[in-house]
Scaffold this active site. Structure first.
Site, mmCIF file in Angstrom:
data_model
loop_
_atom_site.group_PDB
_atom_site.id
_atom_site.type_symbol
_atom_site.label_atom_id
_atom_site.label_comp_id
_atom_site.label_asym_id
_atom_site.label_seq_id
_atom_site.Cartn_x
_atom_site.Cartn_y
_atom_site.Cartn_z
ATOM 1 C CG ASP A 167 11.193 -3.017 9.019
ATOM 2 O OD1 ASP A 167 10.297 -2.299 9.510
ATOM 3 O OD2 ASP A 167 10.961 -3.905 8.170
ATOM 4 C CB ALA A 212 7.305 0.265 3.042
ATOM 5 C CE1 TYR A 237 -1.507 -4.700 -2.332
ATOM 6 C CE2 TYR A 237 -2.491 -5.411 -0.257
ATOM 7 C CZ TYR A 237 -1.371 -5.098 -1.004
ATOM 8 O OH TYR A 237 -0.121 -5.178 -0.436
ATOM 9 C CG HIS A 292 -1.870 -1.060 1.362
ATOM 10 N ND1 HIS A 292 -3.225 -0.819 1.329
ATOM 11 C CD2 HIS A 292 -1.721 -2.403 1.517
ATOM 12 C CE1 HIS A 292 -3.872 -1.971 1.463
ATOM 13 N NE2 HIS A 292 -2.975 -2.942 1.579
#
Length: 383
Positions: free
Chosen positions: A293, A306, A214, A46
């Site tokens: 991360d 992200a 998606y 996304h």
């Protein structure tokens, strides 16, 4: 005065974003990536309006718009009967309310676009970092191939198993959360025979597991699912393993026929552990600083992992512009002060796995503009 030598360890989305955003502010950086090359791995991502505003700054917004799927809504559905639990408006609403589009794309396509924007010679592959020496006046990096590099500032964008974090805080494995994620990308045409009208972006929920689904291309010719499923143990020596339709059918037994059709439509499925760390006591030391991360790994249940790395990169570049790189410790303190609360909040909501399950206002995430949010002084920020 000469420009500082900035080394970025890790050329994932956060690392490359840092290189491109630093360049926008007049700084150059060299990326060191341990992989010998990149491939189009099977995963979606996304890209919310908070990230698209950053893509706008580095000139990649039009290409992203042309690449990704533009869902009109995020749907949450009940696992067995498909009842709508929430319907979050995106599409034109997102553009007007949050200032940019909401996209879902193939992670590999997004990454390739970013890689191609890096100036020639600034990205070096097959550079696995093995040792770091902060010598006060500079930093020496040693790589597995025997080569070395010197830098004035080192940015650790090297993920949940960060070598930079290890150097700063000692060796400690990330914590396995007890959840795994199955991933699969497959041609949308494989679903035609089932006769359903598939949502552009939907999360199927039951009490202890879910499936997020998606499209990952503008043509909507590829569909993707990623799950969150409890699993008691994981072999931490493995980054991922192969999965199967049989495992998926067992994990999602009783789920709606639309979910069953997704499982039936593809056979190439991988399984990944979901890892976390507790909030770290520091994000920088000396001439070293971390993002993404490396300093705040999180479950993917907000689809913002992200995004947080890319926001970190943008804020770090903004702080370098604000303070200058000569006073790197002040710049690092300003950076952490302006990222810690937001990253920690996203980390917590991601852990709890409640995001958009009911009709809630996502403006605090999507409406955020890293370039215009007022800066908080380090002394006033939460510790």
């Amino acid at each position: 005065m000469s420009k500082p030598r900035i080394a970025i360890v890790g050329a994932g989305l956060g690392g490359i974003a840092a290189a491109l955003l630093l360049r926008e502010e007049g700084f150059d950086a060299t990326l060191y990536e341990q992989a010998p090359a990149f491939s189009r791995l099977g995963a979606g991502i996304h890209v919310g309006p908070n990230v698209m505003k950053i893509m706008r700054r580095i000139g990649l917004e039009p290409a992203m718009e042309a690449m990704g799927s533009h869902p009109d809504y995020w749907y949450s559905r009940n696992w067995d009967d498909g009842a709508i639990l929430s319907q979050i408006p995106l599409g034109d609403f997102a553009r007007k309310a949050y200032g940019a589009s909401y996209l879902t794309v193939h992670r590999g396509d997004f990454h390739r676009l970013m890689v191609d924007a890096v100036p020639a010679g600034s990205l070096r592959y097959d550079k696995r970092l093995t040792a770091i020496a902060d010598r006060g006046k500079d930093v020496l990096l040693r790589f597995a191939d025997g080569s070395t590099a010197e830098a004035d500032i080192v940015i650790g964008a090297d993920g949940v198993n960060s070598v930079i974090r290890e150097h700063m805080l000692g060796t400690e494995l990330p914590r396995y959360t007890g959840w795994v994620a199955h991933r699969a990308v497959f041609p949308a045409s494989a679903l035609a025979k089932y006769g359903y009208s598939f949502d552009q972006c939907v999360k199927w929920w039951s009490e202890d597991r879910h499936m997020m689904v998606y499209y990952v291309t503008e043509q909507q010719d590829e569909y993707y699912y990623v799950t969150g499923v409890p699993q008691a143990e994981w072999d931490m020596s493995k980054a991922w393993v192969e999965s199967s339709q049989e495992e998926m059918r067992e994990a999602f037994a009783g789920y709606h026929p639309m979910v069953q059709s997704l499982i039936d439509a593809c056979s190439e499925i991988t399984k990944w552990p979901l890892l976390e760390r507790d909030p770290l006591p520091l994000w920088s030391r000396g001439r070293l600083v971390m993002l993404g991360d490396a300093c705040h790994p999180m479950k993917p249940h907000m689809a913002q992992g992200a995004a947080m790395a890319i926001e970190d990169a943008a804020m770090l570049a903004r702080c370098f512009k604000e303070v200058g790189t000569e006073d790197h410790e002040t710049a690092f303190a300003l950076y952490r002060a302006n990222r810690i609360d937001r990253a920690s909040r996203v980390q917590k909501v991601s852990h709890d796995n409640t995001w958009l399950r009911t009709n809630e206002d996502p403006a605090w995430v999507f409406g955020y503009d890293v370039f215009n949010v007022p800066l908080v002084e380090p002394t006033r920020a939460a510790a």
